[in-house]
Design an enzyme around this catalytic site. Structure first.
Site, PDB file in Angstrom:
ATOM      1  N   CYS A  68      54.432  30.714   4.021  1.00 40.95           N
ATOM      2  CA  CYS A  68      53.840  29.560   3.318  1.00 40.95           C
ATOM      3  C   CYS A  68      53.773  29.745   1.807  1.00 40.95           C
ATOM      4  O   CYS A  68      53.513  28.785   1.086  1.00 40.95           O
ATOM      5  CB  CYS A  68      52.447  29.275   3.871  1.00 40.95           C
ATOM      6  N   HIS A 120      48.228  25.247  -1.072  1.00 39.44           N
ATOM      7  CA  HIS A 120      48.936  25.224   0.212  1.00 39.44           C
ATOM      8  C   HIS A 120      48.070  24.477   1.225  1.00 39.44           C
ATOM      9  O   HIS A 120      46.849  24.661   1.271  1.00 39.44           O
ATOM     10  CB  HIS A 120      49.205  26.662   0.676  1.00 39.44           C
ATOM     11  N   ASN A 130      50.509  21.556   8.408  1.00 42.18           N
ATOM     12  CA  ASN A 130      50.999  22.687   7.623  1.00 42.18           C
ATOM     13  C   ASN A 130      52.524  22.744   7.743  1.00 42.18           C
ATOM     14  O   ASN A 130      53.050  23.086   8.807  1.00 42.18           O
ATOM     15  CB  ASN A 130      50.351  23.970   8.158  1.00 42.18           C
TER      16      ASN A 130
HETATM   17  N1  ACO Z   1      41.586  22.076  20.535  1.00 40.39           N
HETATM   18  C1  ACO Z   1      40.390  22.334  21.083  1.00 40.39           C
HETATM   19  N2  ACO Z   1      39.822  23.547  21.048  1.00 40.39           N
HETATM   20  C2  ACO Z   1      40.495  24.527  20.413  1.00 40.39           C
HETATM   21  C3  ACO Z   1      41.750  24.323  19.815  1.00 40.39           C
HETATM   22  C4  ACO Z   1      42.300  23.044  19.898  1.00 40.39           C
HETATM   23  N3  ACO Z   1      43.487  22.722  19.350  1.00 40.39           N
HETATM   24  N4  ACO Z   1      42.160  25.483  19.261  1.00 40.39           N
HETATM   25  C5  ACO Z   1      41.209  26.390  19.488  1.00 40.39           C
HETATM   26  N5  ACO Z   1      40.188  25.817  20.203  1.00 40.39           N
HETATM   27  C6  ACO Z   1      38.948  26.415  20.649  1.00 40.39           C
HETATM   28  C7  ACO Z   1      39.030  27.916  20.777  1.00 40.39           C
HETATM   29  O1  ACO Z   1      39.569  28.284  22.032  1.00 40.39           O
HETATM   30  C8  ACO Z   1      37.570  28.318  20.637  1.00 40.39           C
HETATM   31  O2  ACO Z   1      36.938  28.107  21.874  1.00 40.39           O
HETATM   32  P1  ACO Z   1      35.812  29.136  22.385  1.00 40.39           P
HETATM   33  O3  ACO Z   1      34.716  29.042  21.346  1.00 40.39           O
HETATM   34  O4  ACO Z   1      35.456  28.596  23.712  1.00 40.39           O
HETATM   35  O5  ACO Z   1      36.463  30.475  22.399  1.00 40.39           O
HETATM   36  C9  ACO Z   1      37.020  27.284  19.663  1.00 40.39           C
HETATM   37  O6  ACO Z   1      37.939  26.182  19.676  1.00 40.39           O
HETATM   38  C10 ACO Z   1      36.864  27.798  18.245  1.00 40.39           C
HETATM   39  O7  ACO Z   1      38.072  28.454  17.865  1.00 40.39           O
HETATM   40  P2  ACO Z   1      38.255  29.135  16.453  1.00 40.39           P
HETATM   41  O8  ACO Z   1      39.572  29.820  16.403  1.00 40.39           O
HETATM   42  O9  ACO Z   1      37.020  29.916  16.121  1.00 40.39           O
HETATM   43  O10 ACO Z   1      38.276  27.832  15.535  1.00 40.39           O
HETATM   44  P3  ACO Z   1      38.282  27.761  13.959  1.00 40.39           P
HETATM   45  O11 ACO Z   1      37.216  26.866  13.526  1.00 40.39           O
HETATM   46  O12 ACO Z   1      38.410  29.106  13.330  1.00 40.39           O
HETATM   47  O13 ACO Z   1      39.669  27.002  13.682  1.00 40.39           O
HETATM   48  C11 ACO Z   1      41.917  27.404  12.970  1.00 40.39           C
HETATM   49  C12 ACO Z   1      40.899  27.559  14.081  1.00 40.39           C
HETATM   50  C13 ACO Z   1      42.097  25.919  12.703  1.00 40.39           C
HETATM   51  C14 ACO Z   1      43.250  27.990  13.431  1.00 40.39           C
HETATM   52  C15 ACO Z   1      41.426  28.109  11.705  1.00 40.39           C
HETATM   53  O14 ACO Z   1      40.994  29.407  12.010  1.00 40.39           O
HETATM   54  C16 ACO Z   1      42.462  28.204  10.619  1.00 40.39           C
HETATM   55  O15 ACO Z   1      42.841  27.217  10.029  1.00 40.39           O
HETATM   56  N6  ACO Z   1      42.889  29.416  10.254  1.00 40.39           N
HETATM   57  C17 ACO Z   1      43.775  29.667   9.124  1.00 40.39           C
HETATM   58  C18 ACO Z   1      45.149  29.108   9.256  1.00 40.39           C
HETATM   59  C19 ACO Z   1      45.981  29.546   8.061  1.00 40.39           C
HETATM   60  O16 ACO Z   1      45.512  29.609   6.945  1.00 40.39           O
HETATM   61  N7  ACO Z   1      47.207  29.916   8.234  1.00 40.39           N
HETATM   62  C20 ACO Z   1      47.930  30.496   7.109  1.00 40.39           C
HETATM   63  C21 ACO Z   1      49.093  29.809   6.743  1.00 40.39           C
HETATM   64  S1  ACO Z   1      50.264  29.599   8.017  1.00 40.39           S
HETATM   65  C22 ACO Z   1      51.702  30.490   7.606  1.00 40.39           C
HETATM   66  O17 ACO Z   1      51.792  31.217   6.672  1.00 40.39           O
HETATM   67  C23 ACO Z   1      52.847  30.378   8.552  1.00 40.39           C
END
Ligand code: ACO
Length: 332
Positions: A117, A259, A289
């Site tokens: 990214c 980003h 993204n």
């Molecule tokens: N729908 C419903 N529930 C979901 C989903 C979904 N799509 N995805 C995860 N959940 C659930 C999980 O299973 C978890 O359930 P549990 O509490 O029963 O275990 C709950 O939701 C919370 O999950 P978290 O992972 O804690 O959710 P979070 O609020 O952290 O959001 C996310 C997840 C969106 C992926 C976030 O962590 C994020 O954006 N991270 C960074 C992404 C990023 O910056 N990437 C870098 C660039 S990408 C690149 O370089 C290729």
């Protein structure tokens, strides 16, 4: 060719996104998720998905053509073509070579860079050095990504996040105050396992008869929470450093183009830097993204909407797999 020490400015921008839209409601039918969860946790409402016969260079070429038209130059005027992509079709020919061929760029040098990214910021940094070294008068930087091919469509934690897009920028030599002021790029492989995907060579020993198959490591895997925290910290650090190094503060910045990985990351970065919301651009709700393409795609739309105007100081800041991160500072 420009003289050593010359600067460069963005002379043209172009974009090309697939016409197919995949909404959160479509995803509700594919995995156990909801529009409400995706919007609240990420800010994303829909994303674009490439057709089955689309290629990374095929997506890039119309974006590059628009950037060339807007810069008022021909493909044969290019001295350099860089493609930032993590979803190239092949190791070789490089995506950049195929883009150059599609554009009719003659024998301009072309190569791909891999910084996930952060690819657009990495590419800008390389291009700035080419101009400083007097080796280019016009350079094309294209970010083209088809993440839908490396996303595991059964993994709700990642498949809701990504989309496909291409965006291109033509840099041209400039000795005026407009253009790239500085770039700063960083990486740290220690945290590489936070975010992996897209293995195009598989493990296995083909000589011994064990032909590699698509296996572990092909699809995107992400430690979401850890990635989130380090993304905010790295982007804030690099943004602060690049401003300090250039004798500026956030008060000098007219628009930040970050980003687009998650609206909560974008808001946290803006808040931590002390920026008002209207100085932090986002279009993540419409595209998700798109990896290296998010920044030039957002820049394009910010300019179209009149949110970035001539003379504005624009700070672009990215973070991605590697881990990689970086920032660029420019006067539009
Ligand atoms: N729908 C419903 N529930 C979901 C989903 C979904 N799509 N995805 C995860 N959940 C659930 C999980 O299973 C978890 O359930 P549990 O509490 O029963 O275990 C709950 O939701 C919370 O999950 P978290 O992972 O804690 O959710 P979070 O609020 O952290 O959001 C996310 C997840 C969106 C992926 C976030 O962590 C994020 O954006 N991270 C960074 C992404 C990023 O910056 N990437 C870098 C660039 S990408 C690149 O370089 C290729």
């Amino acid at each position: 060719m420009s003289e050593p020490g010359s600067g460069c400015k963005i002379a043209g921008v172009g974009v090309n996104v697939p016409s197919r839209v995949l909404t959160n409601f479509d995803l509700e039918k594919m995995v156990d998720t909801s529009d409400e969860w995706i919007v609240t946790r990420t800010g994303i409402r829909e994303r674009r998905i490439a057709d089955a016969d689309e290629t990374t260079h095929g997506l890039a070429i119309p974006a590059a053509q628009e950037a060339l038209r807007s810069a008022g130059i021909e493909a044969r005027d290019l001295d350099l073509i860089i493609c930032a992509t993590a979803t190239q079709q092949r190791y070789f020919p490089s995506t950049a070579c195929m883009i150059g061929h599609g554009l009719g760029a003659g024998d301009a040098p072309g190569f791909d860079i891999s910084a996930a990214c952060s690819g657009f910021i990495y590419g800008s940094s390389i291009i700035q050095q080419y101009f400083r070294g007097g080796m280019a008068k016009n350079a094309l930087l294209v970010a083209s990504e088809i993440y839908s091919r490396i996303v595991n469509w059964q993994d709700r934690a990642t498949c809701v996040l990504f989309g496909d897009a291409a965006a291109a920028v033509v840099f041209s030599a400039s000795d005026s105050s407009e253009g790239l002021i500085a770039t700063r790029i960083r990486s740290n492989g220690e945290y590489g396992s936070f975010l992996t995907g897209g293995a195009i060579t598989r493990s296995g020993d083909p000589v011994a008869g064990a032909l590699p198959t698509m296996g572990d490591g092909y699809f995107i895997e992400m430690k979401g929470n850890q990635t989130f925290k380090i993304a905010v910290k790295s982007m804030c650090d690099v943004a602060t450093r690049i401003l300090e190094e250039n004798g500026m503060t956030v008060a000098d910045v007219d628009m930040v183009i970050p980003h687009q990985a998650n609206i909560r990351i974008i808001s946290a970065v803006g808040k931590s830097l002390g920026l008002p919301e209207d100085k932090v651009y986002s279009n993540i709700h419409r595209y998700g993204n798109t990896s290296a393409a998010t920044i030039p795609l957002a820049l394009y739309e910010a300019v179209q909407e009149g949110r970035v105007k001539k003379g504005d100081v624009v700070l672009m800041v990215a973070f991605g797999g590697g881990l990689t991160w970086g920032a660029s500072l420019m006067r539009w």
